[in-house]
Design an enzyme around this catalytic site. Structure first.
Site, PDB file in Angstrom:
ATOM      1  N   HIS A   1      67.841   3.668  39.515  1.00 16.81           N
ATOM      2  CA  HIS A   1      66.477   3.496  38.819  1.00 16.81           C
ATOM      3  C   HIS A   1      66.276   4.585  38.135  1.00 16.81           C
ATOM      4  CE1 HIS A   1      65.720   1.000  42.935  1.00 16.81           C
ATOM      5  NE2 HIS A   1      65.773   0.187  41.855  1.00 16.81           N
TER       6      HIS A   1
ATOM      7  N   LYS B   1      58.425  -9.582  52.133  1.00 13.63           N
ATOM      8  CA  LYS B   1      59.452  -8.799  52.750  1.00 13.63           C
ATOM      9  C   LYS B   1      58.779  -7.717  53.341  1.00 13.63           C
ATOM     10  CE  LYS B   1      62.392  -8.638  48.603  1.00 13.63           C
ATOM     11  NZ  LYS B   1      63.211  -7.782  47.586  1.00 13.63           N
TER      12      LYS B   1
ATOM     13  N   ARG C   1      72.944  -4.173  36.067  1.00 14.81           N
ATOM     14  CA  ARG C   1      74.095  -3.497  36.565  1.00 14.81           C
ATOM     15  C   ARG C   1      75.636  -4.460  36.362  1.00 14.81           C
ATOM     16  NH1 ARG C   1      71.775  -3.008  42.416  1.00 14.81           N
ATOM     17  NH2 ARG C   1      71.330  -5.448  41.721  1.00 14.81           N
TER      18      ARG C   1
ATOM     19  N   SER D   1      69.099  -0.730  46.338  1.00 11.01           N
ATOM     20  CA  SER D   1      68.335  -0.048  47.365  1.00 11.01           C
ATOM     21  C   SER D   1      68.851  -0.780  48.740  1.00 11.01           C
ATOM     22  CB  SER D   1      66.961  -0.539  47.018  1.00 11.01           C
ATOM     23  OG  SER D   1      66.364   0.332  45.911  1.00 11.01           O
TER      24      SER D   1
HETATM   25  O1  PNS Z   1      63.239  -4.628  42.680  1.00 10.87           O
HETATM   26  P1  PNS Z   1      63.187  -6.029  42.794  1.00 10.87           P
HETATM   27  O2  PNS Z   1      62.756  -6.612  44.024  1.00 10.87           O
HETATM   28  O3  PNS Z   1      64.384  -6.774  42.238  1.00 10.87           O
HETATM   29  O4  PNS Z   1      62.011  -6.614  41.996  1.00 10.87           O
HETATM   30  C1  PNS Z   1      61.604  -7.913  41.682  1.00 10.87           C
HETATM   31  C2  PNS Z   1      60.190  -7.977  40.983  1.00 10.87           C
HETATM   32  C3  PNS Z   1      59.132  -7.014  41.467  1.00 10.87           C
HETATM   33  C4  PNS Z   1      60.416  -7.755  39.630  1.00 10.87           C
HETATM   34  C5  PNS Z   1      59.407  -9.539  40.920  1.00 10.87           C
HETATM   35  O5  PNS Z   1      59.906 -10.074  42.345  1.00 10.87           O
HETATM   36  C6  PNS Z   1      58.274  -9.797  40.518  1.00 10.87           C
HETATM   37  O6  PNS Z   1      58.134  -9.669  39.278  1.00 10.87           O
HETATM   38  N1  PNS Z   1      57.367 -10.261  41.326  1.00 10.87           N
HETATM   39  C7  PNS Z   1      56.100 -10.274  40.893  1.00 10.87           C
HETATM   40  C8  PNS Z   1      55.763 -11.704  41.307  1.00 10.87           C
HETATM   41  C9  PNS Z   1      56.116 -12.501  39.973  1.00 10.87           C
HETATM   42  O7  PNS Z   1      55.469 -12.290  38.929  1.00 10.87           O
HETATM   43  N2  PNS Z   1      56.749 -13.500  40.157  1.00 10.87           N
HETATM   44  C10 PNS Z   1      57.265 -14.506  38.880  1.00 10.87           C
HETATM   45  C11 PNS Z   1      58.696 -13.845  38.571  1.00 10.87           C
HETATM   46  S1  PNS Z   1      59.181 -15.007  37.006  1.00 10.87           S
END
Ligand code: PNS
Length: 160
Positions: A19, A43, A92, A130
């Site tokens: 990150h 989560k 990645r 993570s």
């Molecule tokens: O670190 P992560 O868990 O891969 O991040 C995922 C994240 C936070 C980018 C994604 O879950 C997100 O954008 N969540 C917010 C809810 C949302 O907008 N959902 C629709 C996505 S198309």
């Protein structure tokens, strides 16, 4: 000219060197970067939102154009509120691409003016996540070189 604001969203549970590598690269490209931590109610994170925010604030302190914030709800709504132009995500490996493409396209459908930009971390972090860091630390392995020293200390304290 208007400044370009990018949002780098994620769970950051915890922030890894992968990150941080992406933050460093993107801070050179965008005028402002907001690292936005998802307040996820589904989560159960290892680190609380406050802990994740503290660690990110500490490791991003050297970058004057980087800010740490948190959000809940739809990412596009948060981006609209922040008047962001770009969503930044790291890729990645090819395996990341399918999910990231789906998310990027859905976010574009929800807010057409917002661009998703993918960036690649340094190759030495291409296997890092993570989830693996949490698992290794919880099973007593070394995460040295995988996370910033502050995270390593906090992980050690957390899993004792
Ligand atoms: O670190 P992560 O868990 O891969 O991040 C995922 C994240 C936070 C980018 C994604 O879950 C997100 O954008 N969540 C917010 C809810 C949302 O907008 N959902 C629709 C996505 S198309």
């Amino acid at each position: 000219m208007e400044q370009v604001l990018a949002i780098y969203p994620g769970s950051f549970d915890p922030v890894t060197n992968g990150h941080l590598d992406l933050i460093e690269r993107s801070a050179k490209i965008f005028d402002r970067l907001v690292v936005a931590i998802l307040r996820n109610t589904e989560k159960a994170p290892l680190f609380t939102l406050a802990e994740r925010t503290e660690m990110l604030a500490e490791v991003t302190a050297p970058f004057t154009n980087v800010e740490v914030d948190c959000f809940h709800g739809l990412l596009v709504d948060y981006a609209r509120k922040r008047k962001a132009h770009v969503l930044l995500r790291g890729i990645r490996a090819v395996s990341d691409y399918e999910f990231e493409l789906q998310m990027a396209m859905m976010n574009r459908k929800l807010q057409p003016g917002l661009e998703t930009v993918f960036m690649l971390p340094a190759v030495e972090y291409s296997f890092l996540s993570s989830r693996l860091v949490r698992e290794i630390a919880q099973l007593g392995g070394s995460v040295s070189g995988l996370v910033p020293p502050v995270v390593e200390r906090r992980l050690r304290a957390k899993v004792i």
